[in-house]
Design an enzyme around this catalytic site. Sequence first.
Site, PDB file in Angstrom:
ATOM      1  CB  CYS A   1      -0.924   0.024   1.207  1.00  0.00           C
ATOM      2  SG  CYS A   1      -1.848   1.584   1.328  1.00  0.00           S
ATOM      3  CB  ILE A   2       1.435   3.836  -2.574  1.00  0.00           C
ATOM      4  CG1 ILE A   2       2.511   4.897  -2.835  1.00  0.00           C
ATOM      5  CG2 ILE A   2       0.048   4.414  -2.750  1.00  0.00           C
ATOM      6  CD1 ILE A   2       2.592   5.314  -4.293  1.00  0.00           C
TER       7      ILE A   2
END
Lengths: 130, 130, 96, 96, 118, 118
Positions: free
Chosen positions: B78-79
């Site tokens: 997840c960025i």
Amino acid sequence: MKYSIAVYGGPYSHQATHTAFHFAQAVLDKGHEIQRVFFYHDGIYNGSALVAPPQDEANLPQQWQQLAEKNGVELVVCIAAAVRRGLLDENEAKRYSKPGSNLEQGYQLSGLGQLVDAGLECDRLVSFGP
Amino acid sequence: MKYSIAVYGGPYSHQATHTAFHFAQAVLDKGHEIQRVFFYHDGIYNGSALVAPPQDEANLPQQWQQLAEKNGVELVVCIAAAVRRGLLDENEAKRYSKPGSNLEQGYQLSGLGQLVDAGLECDRLVSFGP
Amino acid sequence: MILHTVNKSVFNCNTLNECLLTTARNDGVLLLEDGVYGALETAHPTEIHEVSWYVLKEDLLARGLSEGQCREGITVVDYAGFVELTEQYKSVCSWF
Amino acid sequence: MILHTVNKSVFNCNTLNECLLTTARNDGVLLLEDGVYGALETAHPTEIHEVSWYVLKEDLLARGLSEGQCREGITVVDYAGFVELTEQYKSVCSWF
Amino acid sequence: MSDILIIFRKPPVGTSWAREALDLALVGAAFGQKVSLLFMGDGVFQLAQNQQPDAVGQKGTQAMMQALSMYDIDDIYVHNDSLDTRGMAADQLNIDCQPITSKALPGLLQQHKQVFNF
Amino acid sequence: MSDILIIFRKPPVGTSWAREALDLALVGAAFGQKVSLLFMGDGVFQLAQNQQPDAVGQKGTQAMMQALSMYDIDDIYVHNDSLDTRGMAADQLNIDCQPITSKALPGLLQQHKQVFNF
């Protein structure tokens, strides 16, 4: 009095870092000295040079760094806890042949003895866990 | 059947990563497909290129990488969770003017939509929390 | 037909009890990681529910627990059995 | 003369009760972070002990709790008061 | 008055706390400090015999536990109510421990200059 | 049968779980999924009014909470026993919620294809 602080919780996951930081500020405001902040367990992630929080959130590693610089506080990260979790200074990066290092300026990797020592040397050692 | 796996716990702090990895191997051994492993919350630390565990302990990021390469599994971090915690690929390092990047090869930063998508696209989505 | 996994010790926290509030009769509960302590005879979930109970063998072994110490009616499964459970049940809900 | 800090919700886990097993009459217990829920009138630590009770004001505010919701006999302190407690007590023991 | 008391309250294997608390105990002793240990709550599960952490790919704490006596860490207490609640017997643990009652716990903490609590 | 149920069981502020679970809710809705929320256990504390997370240097979740209706997330349930235990009233929460009894919880979970649980 002389204080040291231990932080065991990771930034951006647990409040521990925030609480420790506010406590540290209040300690200094009272005219006490802080010898050392020791980062252990997930607390070591506080020493990352690469955190990039949203603009409206605090950069916790840099907050510690500024507080330390201004007040002569040591920021010590447990080397064993850090290295296995991927937080390296240049020496350790070289030792383990890793492509780079990511320890924020103003922090140093050292042994767990620095936590024991803080308990001995200081009038108070206060810990903040996740 | 088609599986995806979500990992929310950090390596070297919680067993979640180990459990997820053993489960993933067992899924593949049964002849199932794993589309994606999605790393969220402290799970993002699994994507670190800099972890250097003691010689008698597993290098978890590399274990995932090998499992992924061999079996065509996507490793998606997840960025938003990664960037605030200090896990960056080269693009993000540039965007935030950071001195380096530390995302392990074989991992990609992407949005939380990839977790939603895994839940829709796959027959089973199994999560491992800290 | 949901498989619930629980990874926290019932002696220390409420996770298993919260899980059991949501389980239906056809659901399964798989105890893993520190959740396996909930399989001990000395562990008392607040209510006995009509769910099917499972415990992960590898996590028992890792903690020095034997199958003989587990409550009656709990099925011991290994990782392969864990995968089979996820095949059988329609979805998986993890409690941590 | 130990100051104990507790940062976990008494509604979900055993941390506060374990702390109270170890407290002496002259000790203090400071509730902070998610531990502040233990100051609510609706919270019931297993035993009432003779310790001095404190709760961190900033953590109450952050969670939308008012001093009026706290049990009688709990002293509300801010961060400066937290530091004063650490001066008064001889050492600090953190429960998390 | 001993120097350091370390309280172990977390189960083994599930997290790294057991290892990291033991690391601190050994380092404290290596620094010449008199270190006492207290196992209570789920921490008593760390004292279970026949742990096979390799079953889940972990190293476990058994080697460190066995090393305690070499570091002159001999004051090792286990809370007897915590054992009872969990169905464990004080004479079937993986190291020699001194059972301690709930009533004696406050006194134990007061006897130490510094308490670490994991 | 709705698509996604997200269960909120952790208190706000102390950890990032509340924020990260809400992120997932909003992203799920943005992906066109029908998202329901269930607050239970300590998660009901996320529904307290007048939270001032800036008192501890945090951003809090209030803005995201208010955004839920814009994302058409209207099926928001709160477990009434969890509220009662904690001394909270269903009509004094920071967003509109539908109280749900313990008896109805299993049915709620069965109605959703995917349950996320934080």
